[in-house]
Design a protein around this motif. Sequence first.
Motif, PDB file in Angstrom:
ATOM      1  N   MET A   1     -10.736   2.698  -6.652  1.00 47.12           N
ATOM      2  CA  MET A   1     -11.264   2.180  -7.979  1.00 47.12           C
ATOM      3  C   MET A   1     -10.806   0.922  -8.184  1.00 47.12           C
ATOM      4  SD  MET A   1      -9.089   3.488 -11.127  1.00 47.12           S
ATOM      5  CE  MET A   1      -9.717   5.291 -10.781  1.00 47.12           C
ATOM      6  N   LYS A   2     -11.709  -0.182  -9.233  1.00 51.69           N
ATOM      7  CA  LYS A   2     -10.998  -1.337  -9.274  1.00 51.69           C
ATOM      8  C   LYS A   2     -10.226  -1.892 -10.205  1.00 51.69           C
ATOM      9  CE  LYS A   2     -14.068  -5.705  -9.303  1.00 51.69           C
ATOM     10  NZ  LYS A   2     -14.508  -6.297  -8.397  1.00 51.69           N
ATOM     11  N   LEU A   3      -9.328  -2.073 -10.136  1.00 47.68           N
ATOM     12  CA  LEU A   3      -7.652  -2.238 -11.165  1.00 47.68           C
ATOM     13  C   LEU A   3      -7.663  -4.295 -10.841  1.00 47.68           C
ATOM     14  CD1 LEU A   3      -5.359  -0.403  -9.340  1.00 47.68           C
ATOM     15  CD2 LEU A   3      -7.043   0.207 -10.743  1.00 47.68           C
ATOM     16  N   ALA A   4      -7.884  -4.045 -12.663  1.00 45.51           N
ATOM     17  CA  ALA A   4      -7.433  -5.353 -12.623  1.00 45.51           C
ATOM     18  C   ALA A   4      -6.157  -6.323 -13.527  1.00 45.51           C
ATOM     19  CB  ALA A   4      -8.160  -6.045 -13.895  1.00 45.51           C
ATOM     20  N   ILE A   5      -4.705  -6.690 -12.311  1.00 50.70           N
ATOM     21  CA  ILE A   5      -3.423  -6.847 -12.340  1.00 50.70           C
ATOM     22  C   ILE A   5      -2.877  -8.336 -13.176  1.00 50.70           C
ATOM     23  CG2 ILE A   5      -1.310  -7.054 -11.690  1.00 50.70           C
ATOM     24  CD1 ILE A   5      -2.650  -4.772  -9.727  1.00 50.70           C
ATOM     25  N   LEU A   6      -2.569  -8.259 -14.369  1.00 44.30           N
ATOM     26  CA  LEU A   6      -1.649  -8.975 -15.235  1.00 44.30           C
ATOM     27  C   LEU A   6      -0.313  -9.066 -14.601  1.00 44.30           C
ATOM     28  CD1 LEU A   6      -3.742  -8.574 -17.303  1.00 44.30           C
ATOM     29  CD2 LEU A   6      -3.436 -10.128 -18.747  1.00 44.30           C
ATOM     30  N   GLY A   7       0.704 -10.467 -14.088  1.00 39.72           N
ATOM     31  CA  GLY A   7       1.609 -10.616 -13.857  1.00 39.72           C
ATOM     32  C   GLY A   7       1.301 -10.471 -12.011  1.00 39.72           C
ATOM     33  N   SER A   8       0.946 -10.871 -11.504  1.00 39.09           N
ATOM     34  CA  SER A   8       0.182 -10.662 -10.000  1.00 39.09           C
ATOM     35  C   SER A   8       1.245 -11.178  -8.898  1.00 39.09           C
ATOM     36  CB  SER A   8      -0.643 -10.916  -9.328  1.00 39.09           C
ATOM     37  OG  SER A   8      -0.802 -12.084  -9.632  1.00 39.09           O
ATOM     38  N   THR A   9       2.268 -12.092  -9.274  1.00 39.53           N
ATOM     39  CA  THR A   9       2.711 -12.689  -8.260  1.00 39.53           C
ATOM     40  C   THR A   9       4.437 -13.269  -8.600  1.00 39.53           C
ATOM     41  OG1 THR A   9       2.967 -14.826  -9.811  1.00 39.53           O
ATOM     42  CG2 THR A   9       1.176 -14.715  -8.613  1.00 39.53           C
ATOM     43  N   GLY A  10       4.530 -11.788 -10.008  1.00 34.42           N
ATOM     44  CA  GLY A  10       6.505 -11.500 -10.424  1.00 34.42           C
ATOM     45  C   GLY A  10       6.726 -10.701  -9.379  1.00 34.42           C
ATOM     46  N   PHE A  11       8.378 -10.807 -10.120  1.00 34.72           N
ATOM     47  CA  PHE A  11       8.446  -9.497  -8.762  1.00 34.72           C
ATOM     48  C   PHE A  11       8.182  -8.432  -8.532  1.00 34.72           C
ATOM     49  CE2 PHE A  11      12.434  -6.184  -9.402  1.00 34.72           C
ATOM     50  CZ  PHE A  11      12.955  -6.387  -7.961  1.00 34.72           C
ATOM     51  N   VAL A  12       7.983  -7.743  -9.812  1.00 29.75           N
ATOM     52  CA  VAL A  12       6.709  -6.616  -9.978  1.00 29.75           C
ATOM     53  C   VAL A  12       5.403  -5.931  -9.195  1.00 29.75           C
ATOM     54  CG1 VAL A  12       6.379  -4.136 -11.236  1.00 29.75           C
ATOM     55  CG2 VAL A  12       8.322  -5.763 -12.073  1.00 29.75           C
ATOM     56  N   GLY A  13       4.813  -7.462  -9.804  1.00 31.35           N
ATOM     57  CA  GLY A  13       3.493  -7.464  -9.412  1.00 31.35           C
ATOM     58  C   GLY A  13       2.917  -7.845  -8.399  1.00 31.35           C
ATOM     59  N   THR A  14       3.876  -8.290  -7.715  1.00 29.58           N
ATOM     60  CA  THR A  14       3.915  -8.310  -5.845  1.00 29.58           C
ATOM     61  C   THR A  14       3.962  -7.244  -5.079  1.00 29.58           C
ATOM     62  OG1 THR A  14       4.604 -10.327  -6.141  1.00 29.58           O
ATOM     63  CG2 THR A  14       5.370  -9.487  -3.709  1.00 29.58           C
ATOM     64  N   ILE A  15       5.222  -6.069  -5.559  1.00 30.25           N
ATOM     65  CA  ILE A  15       5.044  -4.266  -4.835  1.00 30.25           C
ATOM     66  C   ILE A  15       3.914  -4.576  -5.409  1.00 30.25           C
ATOM     67  CG2 ILE A  15       6.442  -3.113  -4.600  1.00 30.25           C
ATOM     68  CD1 ILE A  15       7.846  -5.003  -3.211  1.00 30.25           C
ATOM     69  N   LEU A  16       3.527  -4.245  -6.730  1.00 34.58           N
ATOM     70  CA  LEU A  16       1.940  -3.490  -6.988  1.00 34.58           C
ATOM     71  C   LEU A  16       1.533  -3.739  -5.964  1.00 34.58           C
ATOM     72  CD1 LEU A  16       0.610  -1.730  -9.202  1.00 34.58           C
ATOM     73  CD2 LEU A  16       0.550  -3.789 -10.687  1.00 34.58           C
ATOM     74  N   ILE A  17       1.042  -5.553  -6.056  1.00 35.63           N
ATOM     75  CA  ILE A  17      -0.162  -5.548  -5.606  1.00 35.63           C
ATOM     76  C   ILE A  17      -0.454  -4.674  -4.093  1.00 35.63           C
ATOM     77  CG2 ILE A  17      -1.404  -7.861  -4.333  1.00 35.63           C
ATOM     78  CD1 ILE A  17      -0.957  -8.660  -6.232  1.00 35.63           C
ATOM     79  N   GLN A  18       0.759  -4.508  -3.458  1.00 37.83           N
ATOM     80  CA  GLN A  18       0.387  -4.591  -1.723  1.00 37.83           C
ATOM     81  C   GLN A  18       0.215  -2.738  -1.964  1.00 37.83           C
ATOM     82  OE1 GLN A  18       4.428  -4.908  -0.737  1.00 37.83           O
ATOM     83  NE2 GLN A  18       3.929  -7.857  -0.753  1.00 37.83           N
ATOM     84  N   LYS A  19       1.092  -2.222  -3.341  1.00 37.50           N
ATOM     85  CA  LYS A  19       0.835  -0.712  -2.755  1.00 37.50           C
ATOM     86  C   LYS A  19      -0.640  -0.596  -3.466  1.00 37.50           C
ATOM     87  CE  LYS A  19       5.353   1.184  -4.166  1.00 37.50           C
ATOM     88  NZ  LYS A  19       6.475   1.939  -3.153  1.00 37.50           N
TER      89      LYS A  19
END
Length: 213
Positions: A1-19
Amino acid sequence: MKLAILGSTGFVGTILIQKALAQGHQLKVLARSPEKLGGMKDKVEVVTGDMFDPAALESLVQGVDAVISVAGPPMNGKFNVEQHATATKNLVSAMKNAKVNRLITIAGAAAKVPGQKLGFKQSLLRLLLGNIVMPDVIKTKDIELKTIAESNLNWTVLRPPIVGSGNAAGNIAASETDMTGTKIDVEDITDFMLSLLQTHEWDRKAPIVSSKK
């Protein structure tokens, strides 16, 4: 799936991108300072800009299957209620223009769903945060949740109390009416977010979530 992510460099965003990358998703991320993505920069498609730029939002959501926003309030400086509320309205508009229907985001446990009867714990938290600690943030999150709830999008708004780290439970307590726990681990909430892409259980709902031992 192709996802758009906002808040990518924050505390939650960093973990979300990795996962999300580990699960095989393709990612488009919005970043005001792409260098903050570190080694992940070369693994994602970067849209340079911030959530207050309507053009950047339009670019971000083009060609994606779903949008996940973990953008939070600023850690310092003046909080502009109108600016943040308008950003949510612009995101909803951009998604509709791009015909992207799925939105997963965070509002906080004290935020109120329109027409919701508050539980006891949530009422106390809302009283503390809304009147004393961060009234502008609570006001903004209420507006954001109302905007999203009244849209025709297939949305899920997570309402965590405190997001921390180091206490992942591998299990989530979720309720539409009140808080079960007072904290959620960043590992648990990001796992839960990504799981929402595969289920309809929390479609058009705003669960209050916490880590459950």
